[in-house]
Design an enzyme around this catalytic site. Structure first.
Site, short mmCIF file in Angstrom:
data_model
loop_
_atom_site.label_atom_id
_atom_site.label_comp_id
_atom_site.label_asym_id
_atom_site.label_seq_id
_atom_site.Cartn_x
_atom_site.Cartn_y
_atom_site.Cartn_z
N CYS A 75 0.86 -1.19 0.00
CA CYS A 75 0.00 0.00 0.00
C CYS A 75 0.90 1.24 0.00
CB CYS A 75 -0.88 0.05 1.24
SG CYS A 75 -1.69 -1.49 1.71
N CYS A 113 -8.49 -1.97 -3.72
CA CYS A 113 -7.07 -1.72 -3.99
C CYS A 113 -6.28 -3.01 -3.90
CB CYS A 113 -6.49 -0.71 -3.00
SG CYS A 113 -6.50 0.97 -3.65
N HIS A 180 -32.61 4.19 19.13
CA HIS A 180 -31.50 5.15 19.11
C HIS A 180 -31.93 6.62 19.05
CE1 HIS A 180 -28.54 2.03 19.19
NE2 HIS A 180 -29.09 1.43 18.15
N CYS A 221 -27.41 -5.53 16.10
CA CYS A 221 -28.67 -4.87 16.45
C CYS A 221 -29.84 -5.53 15.73
CB CYS A 221 -28.60 -3.37 16.12
SG CYS A 221 -27.72 -2.43 17.40
#
Lengths: 260, 105
Positions: A75, A113, A180, A221
């Protein structure tokens, strides 16, 4: 781990049934999950030498330097010093990917990538290597404000995420917003319900005893309300992330955060 | 090396210093089951030691109830400059070690 969430289910049905729309989360009242944690857990997050999430960041730093794939390039070979090249990148993901014609999250972008530029084996979602690279890249944005791109091509996807956030799902028939937006700060069994700001991902969750992605959190969740979770990498999870990031615009990136 | 060590770089002679050491390890308890109910074998670090100038100054036995990535903090009296050596021993006998210097004035 899913077992713990399931065990909460009957309890929370009772808690939430009694609650009708308490005021929706106000812009001014936004709090990171960090602010709702105990002082001990905040201290654990704040000190890099006691934050186990740093193990993944350090692994990611090593992977960043390692040549990989048929191209044999690291990278770092293309992107150089991550402190400069990756600064602020995580704060503006998911971003629109013209080739895919839809938004891509940071982990997906890194995988791309890896397969297209390094010509290496793809890294599975939630694999330690992909988590480590994502944590290392996102760590370069720590402290910077979340800065969702204004790209109009993202708008329909963000709107889908927002709609999903309001849609009751699962056997418990609860929407993300039920917990939430309308019940944050209250307790659900042993947990404090946070406002669901995706500020710290990937993060170290004590319950997981490991680093995990936002998608893992969202799937938890969904399982908690007895819904069938979307698969890792599913467009719906990226749309939810897009919406959550716009809802958290301006809040500081915390990667790697700690959560209970 | 997957360890994070916090030792003050300098201290005064006779000062009490705090040492913190964390190691990356799954601390698999042996009580969990994986896919299709197959038990996941126990694999934990069962012993941690810290030596200063070749002498053991702190040791701990660890058990399955310890969290993953065990974190230990303890104090010692700074007696002189030197090197702390930390060793973690796994159930299978493999060890990991790390070292940190302190300068005492």
């Amino acid at each position: 781990m899913a077992g713990r969430s399931l065990a909460l289910a009957p309890l929370l049905a009772a808690v939430l049934a009694t609650t009708v729309a308490v005021a929706d989360t106000l812009e001014a009242d936004r709090r990171s999950g960090y602010d709702l944690m105990s002082p001990e857990l905040r201290a654990m997050q704040d000190d890099d030498l006691s934050n186990p999430g740093m193990f993944w960041v350090l692994d990611g730093e090593r992977l960043w330097q390692e040549p990989a794939g048929a191209a044999g390039i690291a990278c770092a070979g293309c992107h150089g010093d991550a402190q400069e090249s990756m600064r602020g990148v995580a704060a503006r993901y998911p971003a629109f990917d013209p080739a895919l014609g839809r938004p891509q999250d940071l982990a997906g972008r890194i995988s791309q990538c890896r397969t297209e530029r390094q010509e290496a084996e793809p890294l599975a979602r939630e694999s330690d290597a992909l988590l480590a690279l994502s944590a290392f890249v996102a760590h370069q944005s720590r402290g910077l404000p979340i800065d969702p791109p204004g790209d109009p091509r993202l708008q329909p996807f963000r709107a889908k995420g927002a709609a999903l956030y309001q849609t009751p799902i699962g056997q418990l028939d609860l929407a993300c917003a039920s917990c939430h937006d309308r019940n944050w700060g209250r307790r659900l069994g042993g947990s404090t319900i946070p406002q669901a700001h995706p500020t710290g991902y990937p993060l170290y969750r004590l319950e997981w005893q490991a680093l995990g992605s936002l998608q893992r959190r969202l799937r938890n969740c969904m399982i908690g309300v007895r819904a069938t979770p979307f698969d890792f990498g599913a467009p719906e999870l990226i749309e939810l992330e897009l919406y959550l990031m716009s809802r958290a615009a301006g809040m500081a990136v915390e990667t790697p955060a700690i959560r209970p | 090396m997957r360890t994070l060590i916090n030792v003050p770089k300098t201290a005064k002679k006779g000062e009490i210093v705090e040492i913190r050491a964390m190691v990356a390890h799954p601390m698999e308890t042996g009580y969990r089951t994986g896919e299709n109910g197959v038990p996941i074998p126990r694999q934990i670090i069962h012993r941690f030691t810290c030596s200063f100038a070749g002498r053991e100054i702190f040791a701990a036995d660890l058990f399955p109830a310890m969290s993953a990535n065990p974190f230990l903090a303890f104090t010692t009296v700074a007696t002189g400059s030197g090197t702390f050596t930390f060793t973690w021993t796994d159930d299978d006998g493999t060890t990991q070690s790390a070292a940190a210097e302190i300068t005492v004035t």
